[in-house]
Design an enzyme around this catalytic site. Structure first.
Site, PDB file in Angstrom:
ATOM      1  N   SER A 113       1.002  -1.403   0.022  1.00  0.00           N
ATOM      2  CA  SER A 113      -0.249   0.395   0.100  1.00  0.00           C
ATOM      3  C   SER A 113       0.638   1.295  -0.212  1.00  0.00           C
ATOM      4  O   SER A 113       1.708   1.520  -1.067  1.00  0.00           O
ATOM      5  CB  SER A 113      -0.932  -0.145   1.315  1.00  0.00           C
ATOM      6  OG  SER A 113      -1.717   0.954   1.002  1.00  0.00           O
ATOM      7  N   HIS A 114       0.957   2.188   1.359  1.00  0.00           N
ATOM      8  CA  HIS A 114       1.238   3.419   1.221  1.00  0.00           C
ATOM      9  C   HIS A 114       3.395   3.522   1.524  1.00  0.00           C
ATOM     10  O   HIS A 114       4.089   4.298   1.885  1.00  0.00           O
ATOM     11  CB  HIS A 114       0.514   4.399   1.734  1.00  0.00           C
ATOM     12  CG  HIS A 114       0.681   3.126   3.429  1.00  0.00           C
ATOM     13  ND1 HIS A 114      -0.311   2.362   3.926  1.00  0.00           N
ATOM     14  CD2 HIS A 114       1.248   3.511   4.534  1.00  0.00           C
ATOM     15  CE1 HIS A 114      -0.357   1.880   5.598  1.00  0.00           C
ATOM     16  NE2 HIS A 114       0.872   3.125   5.681  1.00  0.00           N
ATOM     17  N   ASP A 277      -2.410   6.904  -3.691  1.00  0.00           N
ATOM     18  CA  ASP A 277      -1.653   5.645  -2.420  1.00  0.00           C
ATOM     19  C   ASP A 277      -0.788   4.111  -3.860  1.00  0.00           C
ATOM     20  O   ASP A 277      -1.484   4.206  -5.058  1.00  0.00           O
ATOM     21  CB  ASP A 277      -1.560   5.563  -1.649  1.00  0.00           C
ATOM     22  CG  ASP A 277      -3.139   4.154  -1.311  1.00  0.00           C
ATOM     23  OD1 ASP A 277      -3.411   4.138  -1.798  1.00  0.00           O
ATOM     24  OD2 ASP A 277      -2.745   3.044  -0.498  1.00  0.00           O
ATOM     25  N   ASP A 279      -1.472   1.256  -4.193  1.00  0.00           N
ATOM     26  CA  ASP A 279      -1.877   0.409  -4.442  1.00  0.00           C
ATOM     27  C   ASP A 279      -3.836   1.544  -4.554  1.00  0.00           C
ATOM     28  O   ASP A 279      -4.846   0.250  -4.938  1.00  0.00           O
ATOM     29  CB  ASP A 279      -2.938  -0.902  -3.737  1.00  0.00           C
ATOM     30  CG  ASP A 279      -2.767  -0.245  -2.409  1.00  0.00           C
ATOM     31  OD1 ASP A 279      -2.834   0.427  -1.363  1.00  0.00           O
ATOM     32  OD2 ASP A 279      -3.725  -1.364  -1.247  1.00  0.00           O
ATOM     33  N   ASP A 281      -6.190   2.397  -3.017  1.00  0.00           N
ATOM     34  CA  ASP A 281      -7.252   2.836  -1.781  1.00  0.00           C
ATOM     35  C   ASP A 281      -7.494   4.064  -1.431  1.00  0.00           C
ATOM     36  O   ASP A 281      -8.423   4.547  -1.271  1.00  0.00           O
ATOM     37  CB  ASP A 281      -7.595   1.546  -1.529  1.00  0.00           C
ATOM     38  CG  ASP A 281      -6.472   1.590  -0.288  1.00  0.00           C
ATOM     39  OD1 ASP A 281      -5.164   2.110  -0.578  1.00  0.00           O
ATOM     40  OD2 ASP A 281      -6.111   0.325   0.074  1.00  0.00           O
ATOM     41  N   ARG A 282      -5.997   4.821  -1.031  1.00  0.00           N
ATOM     42  CA  ARG A 282      -6.492   5.975  -0.034  1.00  0.00           C
ATOM     43  C   ARG A 282      -6.121   6.949  -1.995  1.00  0.00           C
ATOM     44  O   ARG A 282      -6.075   7.108  -2.824  1.00  0.00           O
ATOM     45  CB  ARG A 282      -4.540   6.082   0.298  1.00  0.00           C
ATOM     46  CG  ARG A 282      -5.084   5.728   0.877  1.00  0.00           C
ATOM     47  CD  ARG A 282      -3.826   5.445   2.570  1.00  0.00           C
ATOM     48  NE  ARG A 282      -3.414   4.116   2.891  1.00  0.00           N
ATOM     49  CZ  ARG A 282      -2.836   4.771   3.951  1.00  0.00           C
ATOM     50  NH1 ARG A 282      -2.226   5.789   4.967  1.00  0.00           N
ATOM     51  NH2 ARG A 282      -2.725   3.364   5.645  1.00  0.00           N
ATOM     52  N   LYS A 376     -11.257   0.311   0.788  1.00  0.00           N
ATOM     53  CA  LYS A 376     -11.346   2.229   0.800  1.00  0.00           C
ATOM     54  C   LYS A 376     -10.715   2.662  -1.562  1.00  0.00           C
ATOM     55  O   LYS A 376     -10.222   0.930  -1.943  1.00  0.00           O
ATOM     56  CB  LYS A 376     -10.750   2.304   1.347  1.00  0.00           C
ATOM     57  CG  LYS A 376      -9.279   1.611   1.402  1.00  0.00           C
ATOM     58  CD  LYS A 376      -8.880   3.076   2.425  1.00  0.00           C
ATOM     59  CE  LYS A 376      -7.008   2.525   3.009  1.00  0.00           C
ATOM     60  NZ  LYS A 376      -6.663   1.451   3.575  1.00  0.00           N
TER      61      LYS A 376
HETATM   62  C1  VG1 Z   1      -2.919   2.336   8.648  1.00  0.00           C
HETATM   63  C2  VG1 Z   1      -4.191   3.064   9.061  1.00  0.00           C
HETATM   64  C3  VG1 Z   1      -5.585   2.765   8.628  1.00  0.00           C
HETATM   65  C4  VG1 Z   1      -5.171   1.685   7.408  1.00  0.00           C
HETATM   66  C5  VG1 Z   1      -4.023   0.964   6.678  1.00  0.00           C
HETATM   67  C6  VG1 Z   1      -4.179   0.163   5.742  1.00  0.00           C
HETATM   68  O1  VG1 Z   1      -3.016   1.191   9.732  1.00  0.00           O
HETATM   69  O2  VG1 Z   1      -3.887   3.699   9.900  1.00  0.00           O
HETATM   70  O3  VG1 Z   1      -6.266   3.239   8.881  1.00  0.00           O
HETATM   71  O4  VG1 Z   1      -6.437   1.184   7.308  1.00  0.00           O
HETATM   72  O5  VG1 Z   1      -3.116   1.628   7.360  1.00  0.00           O
HETATM   73  O6  VG1 Z   1      -4.169   0.934   4.362  1.00  0.00           O
HETATM   74  P1  VG1 Z   1      -1.980   1.791  10.942  1.00  0.00           P
HETATM   75  O7  VG1 Z   1      -2.312   0.164  11.749  1.00  0.00           O
HETATM   76  O8  VG1 Z   1      -0.838   1.265  10.483  1.00  0.00           O
HETATM   77  O9  VG1 Z   1      -2.411   2.977  12.258  1.00  0.00           O
HETATM   78  V1  VG1 Z   1      -3.398   0.519   2.736  1.00  0.00           V
HETATM   79  O10 VG1 Z   1      -3.881   2.312   1.832  1.00  0.00           O
HETATM   80  O11 VG1 Z   1      -1.847   0.717   3.587  1.00  0.00           O
HETATM   81  O12 VG1 Z   1      -4.203  -1.041   3.068  1.00  0.00           O
HETATM   82 CO    CO Z   2      -3.622   1.575   0.539  1.00  0.00          CO
END
Ligand code: VG1
Ligand code: CO
Length: 541
Positions: A113-114, A277, A279, A281-282, A376
């Site tokens: 993801s991010h 982001d 993948d 979803d953000r 998302k």
């Molecule tokens: C973070 C965010 C959470 C989100 C998750 C996955 O998790 O706070 O809100 O759902 O990333 O996002 P954490 O446990 O690091 O706070 V993504 O775009 O990485 O799938």
């Molecule tokens: Co993501």
């Protein structure tokens, strides 16, 4: 081609976090590491034999290698068919869309993801179930338990599949269909939003800057925004997915997308800017001189649902993750619809959506979406804003001002303390936990603690309970601080501290200034510098 049974031994810590299993690439490159986890999925989940799985990822380093491994293991485990995005590309929301549209058994999404990519970056894998959403905790817990006991995995000795060509091939008895990763998703977007109105908006000269951050959304945004919606070519920047995201952190927030923010504060600013982001979803929404907080974005979308064809029939309810600001709660109250508060992570919205209790949901971490899928959805949120602006003729800033004037404003910020020592992070949380009962009544500057607790969630649909989901401190003026540890980081621990304060009168304060008392109180209550060894947060959003 033949099935091999390969002997293996468990690895420590293949425990899925907030969003799947996420580790540094080097960890995934260890022999048997990915194989053990994938076999643990097949050993845990029932009924996939002969059925279809969807597979793809965000194009980051190791994506191609992992996909070939998973294809051969799927064939050896008796999967009937795997639908793979062309070139291995599939955004997380598109994965959810395709699983749902084709009624497949589920899917495997490859992404961190991010998190940064490249050989020194991160990689990840996530199993999604037939509703298109992340597997619920009871499934991920069972996969983890299996990974601790695994001793062999199944592998098909087969040649590499060419993923660049659309069409079908076979691995043993399993069909591999390489499909266009954008088509189904683009169709769904066209069915939800007023594409005619958005096209008119661009024809009238509205200027958008869409930063795909060299991640998965580039091909999607080009086809949808520059193609179907006829925005000028060049509207989408950093549109080619790169294995290392061009060395950037594909996390759309004002810190990682600081160039975009500077551009929107400068003389050449477009009417709106947006970013997605790794993948897809953000999302981040930016207007001239204003970055919309994700919590506010969720509230604005809910308040304006009637302007969007896909939601004209009304909003059943809304949900937000616990640390997300309460801005959407005020809109829900005004609309007379229920609002739900869930733990962090998209998997907790799945049951509420499946049960028809909510239409929209979102998180403060730049995630927003609706009942249309079970993830998302970055491009969805951006199209929603475009649809809204096309219908109202207003600006992003004007939309926010009017929203706050009507509902009041939740000043909001998140402070992250990254890569801190895990034992120190746990000590900080334990220390806080031990003081929960004594905090009420204590005074910190101008603030008095009203209540303090550790958030636990009982799913209203299936009754499952999730504990230890963050420590909440409420003050008598209605403001709130939340402390929790990240479940997506790969180095040490990350402490997240969330601040939320409502103000019905003063709508134009600078957020950090508006929250200064709370920020000070957080330091006093949790002794953050002493525990973390850091003088201040490493990221403020
Ligand atoms: C973070 C965010 C959470 C989100 C998750 C996955 O998790 O706070 O809100 O759902 O990333 O996002 P954490 O446990 O690091 O706070 V993504 O775009 O990485 O799938
Ligand atoms: Co993501």
């Amino acid at each position: 081609m033949s099935v091999q049974i390969v002997e293996t031994a468990p690895f420590d810590g293949q425990k899925p976090g907030t969003s799947g299993l996420r580790k540094q690439v080097a960890v995934f490159q260890q022999s048997h590491y990915l194989e053990n986890f994938v076999q643990s999925i097949f050993d845990t989940v029932d009924g996939f034999q002969g059925k279809t799985l969807v597979l793809g990822g965000d194009g980051r380093f190791h994506n191609d290698v992992a996909i070939q491994t998973i294809l051969r293991m799927a064939a050896a485990n008796g999967v009937g068919k795997v639908m793979v995005g062309q070139d291995g590309i599939l955004s997380t929301p598109a994965c959810s869309c395709v699983i749902r549209k084709h009624h497949t058994f589920g899917g495997i999404a490859l992404s961190a993801s991010h998190n940064p990519g490249g050989p020194d970056g991160d990689f990840g894998i996530k199993f999604n179930i037939g509703n298109g959403g992340p597997a619920p905790e009871k499934v991920t817990d069972a996969i983890y338990a299996r990974s601790l006991a695994i001793s062999r995995y199944r592998f098909m000795d087969a040649p590499v599949v060419d993923l660049s060509v659309l069409g079908t091939t076979q691995i043993g008895g399993m069909v591999v269909e390489v499909f266009d990763p954008v088509a189904d998703y683009a169709d769904q977007m066209a069915s939800l939003f007023d594409f005619d109105a958005i096209r008119d908006l661009f024809h009238r000269g509205f200027r958008l800057r869409f930063d795909a951050m060299h991640a998965v959304c580039g091909p999607y945004a080009r086809r949808i925004v520059e193609g179907m919606l006829e925005a000028p070519v060049g509207t989408v920047i950093h549109a080619d997915p790169l294995p290392d995201f061009g060395g950037h952190h594909p996390d759309p927030n004002p810190v990682n997308a600081k160039d975009l923010i500077a551009f929107m504060n400068g003389p050449d600013a477009t009417d709106m800017a947006a970013a997605t982001d790794g993948d897809g979803d953000r999302n981040m929404i930016v207007g001239q001189g204003i970055a919309v907080t994700p919590s506010d974005s969720l509230a604005v979308l809910t308040a304006n649902a009637s302007l969007v064809p896909g939601y004209r029939d009304g909003v059943a309810g809304v949900a937000r993750s616990m640390p997300t600001s309460a801005a959407v709660d005020r809109v829900a109250d005004a609309l007379g619809i229920p609002h739900y508060e869930t733990p962090t992570g998209w998997k907790f919205f799945g049951n509420l959506l499946d049960d028809g209790r909510i239409t929209f949901c979102g998180e403060e971490s730049y995630g927003t979406s609706s009942r249309h899928i079970r993830e998302k959805d970055g491009i969805w949120a951006i199209l929603f804003w475009l649809n809204l602006l096309a219908r109202t003729g207003d600006s992003v800033a004007g939309t926010m001002q009017k929203h706050w004037a009507r509902f009041g404003r939740n000043y909001y910020s998140r402070h992250d303390y990254e890569s801190i020592d895990s034992s120190r992070a746990n000590a900080l949380m334990d220390h806080l936990r031990s003081r929960l009962d004594s905090l009420p009544g204590q005074v910190f500057g101008a603030l008095t603690v009203a209540e303090a607790d550790e958030f636990a969630y009982t799913d209203p649909v299936d009754g499952s309970v999730s504990e230890h989901q963050g420590i909440r401190i409420f003050f008598t003026d209605g403001s709130r601080i939340v402390f929790r540890l990240s479940g997506t980081g790969t180095v040490g621990a990350t402490l997240r501290v969330y601040f939320d304060r409502y103000d019905a009168e003063r709508l134009d304060l600078e957020p950090q200034a508006a929250l200064a008392h709370l920020i000070k109180a957080a330091d006093d209550i949790a002794a953050i510098p002493a525990f973390t060894g850091l003088p201040g947060p490493t990221v403020v959003t």
